[in-house]
Design an enzyme around this catalytic site. Structure first.
Site: not given
Ligand code: ADE
Length: 315
Positions: A44, A63, A114-115, A119, A158, A162, A176
């Site tokens: 949001s 972000k 970066y993951a 999710e 939270d 996700e 997050d």
């Molecule tokens: N989505 C939100 N944060 C992320 C991250 N750090 N790596 C990959 N996808 C994401």
């Protein structure tokens, strides 16, 4: 068709400097240093982009938070808390890494690790439920992330599929911290936790938050219990047709263990999904994390070596 980060922020109307959102620090990176390649997450108050650092080509999750939107909605402090929580926690193998923060007139930027595998929610949707070895592995990694986070006085508030990301090697990363709470470990006066105006996601929200507006580290344990149940059953324990019906089920501890559910998993869940936060397995008054990790469900888990272990194939 990459977007220029700097250009994203050029909007027609001027707004005054938001001094309460001044997060400038760390090695002088700026929006123009990154190419934004695509959107990989949306909330949001924030959009998460896959971003490429121009000089090295290295990929990050960038972000971007909209200052005006956050101030208007009274959420300015959330950005400051997110940064503070990440600075306290990062780097750690199970916590999303914070590399840089900077801002321009309209936006705040968090440059995060970066993951690559996205999710856990995606895999739950794809597979329905997980094999027991996968449930044990990923819930154990989540427990290690939570143990570390709670030891630093941070409640996530939270935790949900996700926000559980998977890195390139398929290990878990908790992400997050936009709704995190930083608690004082020395003087957390109430065993029930602090009064809170925040409500998380219906499926994982704790009864004490619904009924007493209180959260503590135990509320994250409740979410853990819901997630372990979901990974085995294929659906979360308190899902109702609407958020209201879900809240009623949570308040009444109205869930059932399906036929064929593994006995040791059922015992674990019954000890975590307890209405009184102080009676929850893993809470300080119930032996803390040592007791939780010692439950028979986790008998085969090699806690110290988990991050060096190859994750079981998701199935
Ligand atoms: N989505 C939100 N944060 C992320 C991250 N750090 N790596 C990959 N996808 C994401």
């Amino acid at each position: 068709n990459s977007l220029q980060l700097g250009k994203l922020s050029s909007q027609p109307t001027q707004i005054p400097e938001q001094n309460d959102l001044n997060l400038t620090h760390l090695k002088g990176r700026c929006p123009e240093d990154f190419d934004l390649l695509s959107i990989i997450g949306e909330g949001s108050y924030a959009t998460v982009y896959l971003g490429k650092y121009k000089t090295s080509g290295k990929l990050y999750a960038v972000k971007v938070l909209d200052k005006r939107h956050m101030v208007r909605e009274g959420k300015a402090k959330y950005a400051a808390v997110e940064k503070e929580a990440l600075r306290k926690l990062s780097p750690h193998p199970y916590i999303v890494r914070l590399y840089y923060t900077f801002q321009d007139t309209y936006k705040l930027y968090f440059v995060l690790g970066y993951a690559k595998n996205g999710e856990l929610l995606y895999y739950i949707r794809k597979l329905g439920s997980f094999g027991l070895d996968c449930v044990k592995f990923y819930s154990a990694e989540l427990i290690l992330a939570m143990e570390y986070m709670h030891s630093k006085g941070i409640v996530h508030r939270d935790i949900k599929p996700e926000n559980l990301l998977l890195c390139e090697n398929m290990h878990l990363i908790l992400a997050d911290f936009g709704t995190a709470k930083i608690i004082s470990l020395v003087q957390d006066d109430s065993p029930l936790g602090r009064v809170s105006s925040f409500v998380g996601t219906a499926d994982y929200v704790s009864p004490e938050l619904l009924n007493y507006k209180r959260t503590s580290i135990s509320s994250d344990l409740w979410a853990l219990g819901c997630i372990i149940y979901q990974l085995i059953a294929g659906w979360p324990p308190f899902r109702g047709g609407t958020d209201y019906l879900t809240f009623q089920k949570v308040s009444n501890l109205d869930y059932t263990i399906p036929d064929g559910f593994p006995e040791e998993a059922a015992d674990l869940i019954k000890q975590i999904l307890v209405l009184d936060p102080q009676q929850r397995l893993g809470s300080n008054s119930r032996g803390g994390y040592e007791n939780l990790k010692g439950h028979i469900f986790f008998e085969e888990v090699l806690w110290e070596q988990l991050h060096e272990t190859t994750p079981p194939e998701l199935k």
